[in-house]
Design a protein around this motif. Structure first.
Motif, PDB file in Angstrom:
ATOM      1  N   ALA A 172       0.993  -1.175  -0.036  1.00  0.00           N
ATOM      2  CA  ALA A 172      -0.090   0.103   0.078  1.00  0.00           C
ATOM      3  C   ALA A 172       0.740   1.277   0.084  1.00  0.00           C
ATOM      4  CB  ALA A 172      -0.982  -0.069   1.030  1.00  0.00           C
ATOM      5  N   SER A 173       0.435   2.362  -0.796  1.00  0.00           N
ATOM      6  CA  SER A 173       1.238   3.517  -0.712  1.00  0.00           C
ATOM      7  C   SER A 173       0.978   4.163   0.857  1.00  0.00           C
ATOM      8  CB  SER A 173       0.745   4.479  -2.022  1.00  0.00           C
ATOM      9  OG  SER A 173      -0.514   4.720  -1.567  1.00  0.00           O
ATOM     10  N   PHE A 174       1.770   5.152   0.962  1.00  0.00           N
ATOM     11  CA  PHE A 174       1.871   5.793   2.335  1.00  0.00           C
ATOM     12  C   PHE A 174       0.286   6.437   2.331  1.00  0.00           C
ATOM     13  CE2 PHE A 174       1.902   9.925   4.537  1.00  0.00           C
ATOM     14  CZ  PHE A 174       2.764   9.254   5.738  1.00  0.00           C
ATOM     15  N   ARG A 232      -7.548   7.564   5.607  1.00  0.00           N
ATOM     16  CA  ARG A 232      -6.609   7.365   5.187  1.00  0.00           C
ATOM     17  C   ARG A 232      -5.598   8.020   5.779  1.00  0.00           C
ATOM     18  NH1 ARG A 232      -6.476   7.974  -1.201  1.00  0.00           N
ATOM     19  NH2 ARG A 232      -6.925  10.114  -0.456  1.00  0.00           N
ATOM     20  N   LEU A 233      -4.316   7.536   5.823  1.00  0.00           N
ATOM     21  CA  LEU A 233      -3.212   8.092   6.320  1.00  0.00           C
ATOM     22  C   LEU A 233      -2.944   9.388   5.549  1.00  0.00           C
ATOM     23  CD1 LEU A 233      -1.229   7.944   8.654  1.00  0.00           C
ATOM     24  CD2 LEU A 233       0.345   6.722   7.042  1.00  0.00           C
ATOM     25  N   GLY A 234      -3.024   9.394   4.190  1.00  0.00           N
ATOM     26  CA  GLY A 234      -2.800  10.429   3.245  1.00  0.00           C
ATOM     27  C   GLY A 234      -3.801  11.712   3.563  1.00  0.00           C
ATOM     28  N   ASP A 235      -4.704  11.349   4.225  1.00  0.00           N
ATOM     29  CA  ASP A 235      -5.943  12.482   4.523  1.00  0.00           C
ATOM     30  C   ASP A 235      -5.674  12.948   5.884  1.00  0.00           C
ATOM     31  OD1 ASP A 235      -6.667  12.160   2.001  1.00  0.00           O
ATOM     32  OD2 ASP A 235      -8.556  10.957   2.600  1.00  0.00           O
ATOM     33  N   THR A 236      -4.691  12.565   6.801  1.00  0.00           N
ATOM     34  CA  THR A 236      -4.470  12.974   8.164  1.00  0.00           C
ATOM     35  C   THR A 236      -3.214  13.896   8.119  1.00  0.00           C
ATOM     36  OG1 THR A 236      -4.784  10.577   8.688  1.00  0.00           O
ATOM     37  CG2 THR A 236      -3.776  11.964  10.303  1.00  0.00           C
TER      38      THR A 236
END
Length: 768
Positions: free
Chosen positions: A115-117, A131-135
């Motif tokens: 999974a991408s970051f 999603r981690l990218g939305d944090t």
């Protein structure tokens, strides 16, 4: 008439159409059974991946076993209308039309990409899956595979992979007194009481009386992953989250499965960890247990130790039983009971401690498309902590018992949360209640004779409300606004003293204390492209003093620390801003942070004698922490993974009107520089190699900056080999270079653990 060439062309088209129709006819037939194997990029099987058929009239789901295999039987579906979806934590989502897969020979070989970051799912930063990218916050995750490939046998040592994670006096839970296991993040200052909240599936693990953490309470075989949120988080989690949150997420058994890990090393260090569970229809059960023991080592530096110094060994056992029932896709209810017991030697014959903890917890999760999702957690905890203290002679040839303590405590609490998505908005609201009762019952000794009995204790009750909105203003901008209100009071507090020689009893009641705190946060994330993201946050946070800080005194070495019933809550104001860059297999994230803490609780020196330093917990005026945080993740090809972290933390006392001499000094237990790096290598044949290194600059062990702990560097190595798909052997070396770095100055110098070498075996069984 049709010419020969035209006839041939039309005949060819008709034949092609017949072939297509025949193929479609075959595909459109009912598919009765499909099977395959799910692997990662290295060819290793992926266990526990969800395999599902989706589409019109396509409803089938299963999970892969320990060999990565799956099977769907008794299907009655139309392949033209279905697609196969494979979802596994830590991997990118796999989707493919079923009609394409049917052209291949079964069993199908499905390879998942990491999974991408940005696609990793977390729950800690916003209390709901995101999603981690939305944090827009500093959050790192440690997967189960990352935890398994560390040489550390305890959870706190494994978490040292994260820059900014620190414990009081650099101590490891293998040998240190549990009251020194307070955790802090990002330079807010470590003490016996944690300035970071530790959770297990949403239930607090911090000691309710003292705030420290028993790191062995959750068996390692039961851990699915750990999420570490750095930076103040009182807006969602209240007190103790002044510096961040560490959440341990445990495994759920979706089918019969057993995992057993056992190892043995020098210092007679043994570990055995077990997870077993399964699911039958809508009911699931999971059992986890772990036992650990070590003879330990002599804590005191070789140049200062004497005959009275003995190895600081420890033994512990943890047990956890969970029963749950699912309601299809609508929710789940669970009950959990756990036990933890620990016995320690603290480095001399007369200094020992032991702990017993019993906890019941449960929860229910209910989802509805109309009313949203409700989540309830409740817990009840009872524990007893016993400890003895002694005064060691200057030549360290003898010791005298000075105090015996028993600290019983009970805590209970509940957390109710509601969440619902509306178009581009997600709303979250909740309430939390908690009550803690605790006491410190002491017997004081002089020349090994009991002289007095002292009992001190009280109660603390807290009620909180919080609300959060996550607004997606566009595909590029996410804004998060949170506010939390906490109100607590300390009551029924008193000190009772009985002088045994005169049989005189005195009672000193303490005034009831009430405080409240409002903890807001405003965060924004801007993603102009798939590669770049920019984020910023501003927030307030707080930490209420624990009953231990208010009412319990203690002694370590020649340092006596007194309680203070007049302590007030710490208040933090801060902010951070940073950016992240993501490209293919490379991720870099950096952040600048700043925070000021008003009235931080510190151990302030009030007198110095030849064989006794007396300190008292006091509220300083103000401290400030500011610095830089940097994290890098790089997947170098299909075999290598490299992670690194760096923290620059400038933490100083900027105001203390009571004692101006402390102003401008460094905050104790905070290193200015921390650096970590981890490297992992794996092959399809089942060989794994990992190395972890960490370094720290100097820090101070006291408020006056007199006792300096020197810089240190350590490295750990891990190697494993799969003998069969179900059996893996491994070897681990912690502190490869046998560095004897400073751990504490009391004022006697104590040192860190020597080299630890372990050999072990890991067994994984799962039903197909």
């Amino acid at each position: 008439m049709i010419g020969p060439k035209a006839f041939e062309r039309r005949s060819g088209l008709i034949a092609l159409a017949c072939i297509i129709l025949l193929r479609l006819s075959v595909i459109s037939q009912d598919v009765a059974k499909i099977e395959g194997v799910v692997r990662d990029q290295l060819g290793a099987p992926v266990q526990g991946a969800t395999v599902a058929l989706r589409g019109k009239a396509c409803e089938a789901r299963t999970r892969t076993d320990e060999n990565g295999r799956f099977q769907l039987q008794d299907l009655r579906i139309n392949a033209l209308e279905c697609k196969l979806v494979v979802d596994a934590r830590g991997f990118a989502l796999y989707e493919e039309a079923l009609r394409e897969l049917l052209s291949r020979e079964q069993p199908w070989q499905i390879k998942l990409a990491p999974a991408s970051f940005n696609e990793r799912v977390t729950v800690t930063a916003s209390r709901i899956p995101a999603r981690l990218g939305d944090t827009p916050q500093s959050l790192l995750t440690l997967s189960r595979s990352e935890l398994e490939t560390t040489a550390a046998p305890t959870l706190d040592d494994a978490l040292r992979q994260i820059a900014g994670f620190s414990l009081f006096r650099r101590a490891s839970s293998r040998t240190a007194n549990p009251t020194a296991q307070g955790v802090s993040l990002r330079g807010v200052g470590a003490s016996g009481a944690s300035r970071a909240l530790v959770l297990a599936d949403g239930v607090p693990l911090n000691d309710p009386f003292g705030g420290w953490v028993y790191w062995g309470r959750v068996p390692s075989a039961a851990i699915e992953r750990i999420e570490v949120l750095r930076g103040a988080a009182s807006d969602l989690y209240g007190s103790s989250a002044l510096g961040g949150v560490i959440q341990i997420l445990t495994r759920r058994a979706d089918k019969p499965a057993i995992t057993l890990e056992t190892s043995y090393g020098n210092e007679r260090t043994g570990l055995a960890s077990l997870f077993a569970g399964g699911r039958w229809s809508k009911w699931g059960i999971a059992l986890a247990a772990e036992g650990f023991r070590t003879d330990g080592y002599i804590l005191v530096d070789g140049r200062a130790r004497g005959p009275v110094d003995t190895p600081a060994g420890s033994e512990r056992f943890a047990f956890d039983l969970t029963l749950d029932r699912s309601f299809d896709e609508r929710g789940r209810i669970f009950w959990r009971g756990s036990y933890f017991g620990e016995v320690r030697g603290n480095g001399t014959p007369l200094q020992t401690n032991q702990t017993r903890i019993r906890q019941l917890s449960g929860g229910i999760n209910r989802r509805s498309s109309r009313s949203g999702e409700f989540d309830l957690r409740a817990y009840l905890n009872a524990q007893v902590y016993d400890q003895t203290f002694s005064a060691v002679a200057p030549d360290r040839r003898s010791e005298d018992l000075t105090r015996a303590q028993r600290s019983p405590s009970q805590s209970s609490g509940a957390i109710l949360q509601w969440s619902k998505a509306f178009a581009r908005h997600t709303l979250i609201a909740g309430s939390e209640v908690r009550e803690v009762r605790g006491a410190s019952d002491e017997t004081a000794y002089a020349i090994n004779q009991a002289t007095s009995l002292v009992g001190t204790g009280g109660r603390q009750r807290t009620m909180s409300f919080f609300a959060e909105e996550i607004a997606r203003l566009s595909s590029q901008i996410i804004v998060t606004a949170v506010a939390r209100y906490d109100r607590w009071r300390n009551f029924d507090a008193l000190r009772t003293t009985k002088q045994l020689a005169r049989n005189v009893v005195t009672v000193e009641p303490f005034v009831e204390r009430r405080e409240a705190a409002v903890s807001p946060r405003l965060s924004a994330l801007y993603r102009p492209s798939d590669r770049f993201a920019f984020f910023a946050s501003a927030y307030r946070a707080f930490r209420a003093p624990t009953l231990n800080e208010l009412y319990r005194s203690f002694r370590v070495g020649d340092v006596l620390t007194l309680a203070n019933p007049d302590l007030r809550a710490e208040r933090l104001v801060g902010g951070e801003a940073g950016a992240s860059y993501t490209r293919a297999r490379f991720v870099a994230r950096s952040a600048l942070f700043w925070s000021e803490i008003a009235r931080p609780v510190a151990n302030v020196t009030i007198s110095v004698a030849p064989n006794l330093i007396t300190r008292q917990r006091q509220n300083l005026g103000r401290t400030r922490a500011r610095g830089l945080e940097l994290d890098v993740e790089w997947r170098a090809g299909t075999h290598w993974a490299i992670n690194g972290g760096y923290l620059l933390a400038d933490a100083t006392v900027i105001s203390f009107p009571v004692n101006r001499a402390l102003e401008g000094l460094r905050v104790p237990q905070v290193a200015r520089h921390q650096f970590t790096v981890q490297t992992r290598y794996g092959t399809p044949s089942g060989f794994t190699f990992a190395a972890q290194a960490r370094a720290s600059s100097a820090q101070f062990d006291d408020d006056q900056n007199l006792f300096r702990l020197a810089p240190y560097f350590t490295m750990d190595l891990y190697a494993a080999r799969k003998l069969r798909r179900k059996v893996e052997v491994f070897g681990a070396v912690e502190n490869v270079f046998d560095a004897r770095y400073d751990v504490g100055r009391t004022p006697i110098r104590t040192v860190g653990p020597p080299r630890l070498v372990r050999l072990g075996l890991r067994l994984t069984l799962s039903a197909r």
